[in-house]
Structure formats: C-alpha cells, structure tokens
Design a protein around this motif. Structure first.
Motif, short mmCIF file in Angstrom:
data_model
loop_
_atom_site.label_atom_id
_atom_site.label_comp_id
_atom_site.label_asym_id
_atom_site.label_seq_id
_atom_site.Cartn_x
_atom_site.Cartn_y
_atom_site.Cartn_z
N GLU A 188 0.90 1.35 5.98
CA GLU A 188 1.60 2.38 6.73
C GLU A 188 2.58 1.73 7.70
OE1 GLU A 188 1.35 5.68 6.33
OE2 GLU A 188 -0.08 5.34 4.71
N PRO A 189 3.79 2.30 7.84
CA PRO A 189 4.75 1.75 8.79
C PRO A 189 4.22 1.72 10.23
CG PRO A 189 5.78 3.41 7.40
CD PRO A 189 4.30 3.42 7.10
N ALA A 190 3.30 2.63 10.56
CA ALA A 190 2.76 2.68 11.92
C ALA A 190 1.93 1.44 12.25
CB ALA A 190 1.91 3.93 12.10
N SER A 191 1.52 0.70 11.22
CA SER A 191 0.71 -0.50 11.46
C SER A 191 1.53 -1.63 12.04
CB SER A 191 0.06 -0.95 10.15
OG SER A 191 1.04 -1.46 9.26
N GLY A 192 2.84 -1.46 12.11
CA GLY A 192 3.71 -2.51 12.62
C GLY A 192 4.18 -3.46 11.54
N LYS A 193 3.65 -3.31 10.34
CA LYS A 193 4.06 -4.16 9.22
C LYS A 193 5.01 -3.37 8.33
CE LYS A 193 -0.29 -6.69 9.08
NZ LYS A 193 -1.43 -7.07 8.27
N SER A 194 5.74 -4.08 7.52
CA SER A 194 6.62 -3.41 6.56
C SER A 194 5.77 -2.67 5.54
CB SER A 194 7.48 -4.44 5.83
OG SER A 194 8.33 -5.10 6.73
N SER A 195 6.29 -1.56 5.05
CA SER A 195 5.59 -0.80 4.02
C SER A 195 5.59 -1.59 2.72
CB SER A 195 6.28 0.54 3.78
OG SER A 195 6.22 1.32 4.93
N ILE A 196 4.43 -1.74 2.13
CA ILE A 196 4.31 -2.39 0.82
C ILE A 196 4.00 -1.30 -0.19
CG2 ILE A 196 3.01 -4.02 -0.59
CD1 ILE A 196 2.42 -5.59 1.97
N PHE A 197 4.74 -1.29 -1.28
CA PHE A 197 4.53 -0.33 -2.35
C PHE A 197 4.04 -1.06 -3.58
CE2 PHE A 197 7.41 1.64 0.57
CZ PHE A 197 7.03 2.97 0.58
N VAL A 198 3.06 -0.48 -4.27
CA VAL A 198 2.48 -1.07 -5.46
C VAL A 198 2.75 -0.14 -6.63
CG1 VAL A 198 0.37 -1.90 -6.55
CG2 VAL A 198 0.71 -2.24 -4.11
N ALA A 199 3.20 -0.72 -7.74
CA ALA A 199 3.51 0.07 -8.94
C ALA A 199 2.41 -0.10 -9.96
CB ALA A 199 4.84 -0.40 -9.53
N TYR A 200 1.98 1.05 -10.51
CA TYR A 200 0.98 1.09 -11.57
C TYR A 200 1.62 1.73 -12.79
CZ TYR A 200 -2.18 0.35 -7.66
OH TYR A 200 -2.78 -0.14 -6.55
N LYS A 201 1.07 1.43 -13.95
CA LYS A 201 1.61 2.01 -15.17
C LYS A 201 1.38 3.52 -15.15
CE LYS A 201 1.56 1.41 -20.11
NZ LYS A 201 1.05 0.62 -21.20
N TYR A 202 2.41 4.24 -15.47
CA TYR A 202 2.30 5.69 -15.51
C TYR A 202 3.19 6.27 -16.59
CZ TYR A 202 2.52 10.57 -14.07
OH TYR A 202 2.48 11.92 -14.06
N LYS A 203 4.37 5.79 -16.67
CA LYS A 203 5.33 6.33 -17.62
C LYS A 203 5.61 5.28 -18.67
CE LYS A 203 6.64 9.62 -14.45
NZ LYS A 203 7.59 10.53 -14.00
N THR A 237 -5.65 1.20 -13.08
CA THR A 237 -5.96 0.78 -11.71
C THR A 237 -5.39 -0.59 -11.37
OG1 THR A 237 -8.06 -0.14 -12.44
CG2 THR A 237 -8.07 2.15 -11.67
N ASN A 238 -4.94 -1.32 -12.34
CA ASN A 238 -4.39 -2.65 -12.09
C ASN A 238 -2.90 -2.55 -11.76
OD1 ASN A 238 -6.83 -3.89 -12.61
ND2 ASN A 238 -6.38 -4.13 -14.78
N PRO A 239 -2.50 -3.18 -10.66
CA PRO A 239 -1.08 -3.12 -10.29
C PRO A 239 -0.21 -3.94 -11.25
CG PRO A 239 -2.29 -4.51 -8.77
CD PRO A 239 -3.30 -3.91 -9.70
N LEU A 240 0.99 -3.42 -11.50
CA LEU A 240 1.96 -4.16 -12.31
C LEU A 240 2.82 -5.05 -11.43
CD1 LEU A 240 3.15 -1.31 -14.68
CD2 LEU A 240 1.60 -3.18 -15.22
N PHE A 241 3.28 -4.50 -10.30
CA PHE A 241 4.08 -5.27 -9.35
C PHE A 241 4.04 -4.59 -8.00
CE2 PHE A 241 7.04 -2.40 -11.50
CZ PHE A 241 7.71 -1.81 -10.44
N GLU A 242 4.52 -5.30 -6.99
CA GLU A 242 4.61 -4.74 -5.65
C GLU A 242 5.97 -5.09 -5.07
OE1 GLU A 242 2.58 -8.07 -2.81
OE2 GLU A 242 1.22 -6.96 -4.13
N PHE A 243 6.37 -4.32 -4.06
CA PHE A 243 7.65 -4.59 -3.41
C PHE A 243 7.64 -4.02 -2.00
CE2 PHE A 243 8.20 -0.50 -5.45
CZ PHE A 243 8.90 0.26 -4.53
N VAL A 244 8.51 -4.57 -1.18
CA VAL A 244 8.77 -4.07 0.16
C VAL A 244 10.22 -3.62 0.16
CG1 VAL A 244 8.94 -4.65 2.61
CG2 VAL A 244 7.11 -5.64 1.22
N PRO A 245 10.51 -2.34 0.46
CA PRO A 245 11.91 -1.91 0.50
C PRO A 245 12.72 -2.76 1.47
CG PRO A 245 10.45 -0.02 0.59
CD PRO A 245 9.59 -1.25 0.75
#
Length: 185
Positions: free
Chosen positions: A64-79, A104-112
C-alpha cells in the motif's frame, strides 16, 4: 584517462550551442513549460503501458502507498494471449492445469515508474515450472541463465523488442532468482 573523460563526459559544442539557443529563446518559463509537457507525456505513456498489462494479466497490488514504500504490483496469469501469423489476440482464460499452481504463482512484478521512461518487469524464476528440475541438474546460476536465455529468445522470435535488465546494470547478471526486463514507454 584524461582522453576518456574528455570524450565521454563533455558535451559537444553543437549540442551546447543548441541548448543555449533554446534557453535564450524560451527563457526559464518556456523551459519549465516544456519540462511539464514532457512529464505529462511520459505519465500518459506510463499509464497506457500499465493499462495494457492490466488488460492481459490479473494484477494485484501487494504493498500500500500509505506504508511509505512504492506500490508493488504482481501479475498472475489470467488472460490467454493467442498469436496468429500477424496479430496478438487476448482471450479471457483461466485453466487450472495450465497455471502450474492454480494461478497463484506470480509471473512478474513491477513498480510503476515515478520518473523517467522505463518500467522494470522482474520475473521470479522459482515459480517457473522447470526451475526446480533444472536446479537438480545444474547450479542455480546456470538454471537462471538457461531460463532467462530461453525467455530472451522467445521474445525475439515473437518480434518483441526488449532489453534484458542485466544490460542496464553494468552487464553483469546478478545472483538470485529474479531476472528483469526494462520496458520503455
């Protein structure tokens, strides 16, 4: 050493003359206006890139951005991406058997990105279906190199232009079980 410094650290006379002329014509306010426009264009392109990822993957925010850290997003297979001779199609898809772990296994992650023009995708290799088998027959470093080379070749064969992350990090492949791709938006 001095020749190298002069060759790589000093701007050419032509580029200095161009920038000097622009600043003289635009003034400080014009330069700031140009920077703000550039920032807006990069923000729009970043948002388009992230929207593209959201359309093709199940993206979850893990910090969460409120944690003071950058938001990390994780991509999972869906489409499912379906490629024919010249087109890439996206089909809603969820197949428990194909997900190697029920999605449930992440494919990749990113920080905008908050500045610049790059988005780094980091791939956790320990979730790849072949990783543990490869580690049984070779070192973790060799397994990582094997899987990353397979990814790079697959992307090239699909006509995707990319830059492996280790190229931007001084040419060395870091130890660990993540590899990265630097996307330009």
């Amino acid at each position: 050493m001095i020749c190298q410094n002069n060759g790589t650290l000093q701007a050419s006379g032509l580029s200095q003359a161009l920038v000097g002329t622009l600043l003289k014509e635009w003034g400080f306010d014009g330069y700031v206006r140009w920077l703000r426009g550039l920032r807006g264009r990069y923000r729009l392109r970043r948002d388009w890139t992230i929207d593209f990822l959201h359309e093709r993957f199940n993206i979850k925010q893990v910090t969460e951005p409120a944690s003071g850290k950058s938001s990390i997003f994780v991509a999972y297979k869906y489409k499912k991406l379906v490629v024919d001779e010249k087109h890439l199609h996206v089909v809603d898809h969820h197949d428990e058997k194909e997900d190697h772990g029920g999605g449930t296994n992440p494919l990749f992650e990113f920080v905008p990105a908050t500045s610049g023009m790059f988005l780094w995708l980091k791939f956790p290799l320990q979730y790849h279906k072949d990783y543990h088998h490869l580690v049984e027959t070779r070192s973790p470093s060799e397994a990582r190199t094997f899987l990353s080379d397979r990814l790079w070749k697959g992307l090239l064969d699909s006509g995707v232009l990319f830059r492996p992350g280790f190229v931007s990090k001084g040419g060395a492949r870091k130890k660990g079980i993540k590899l990265a791709i630097r996307l330009r938006f």
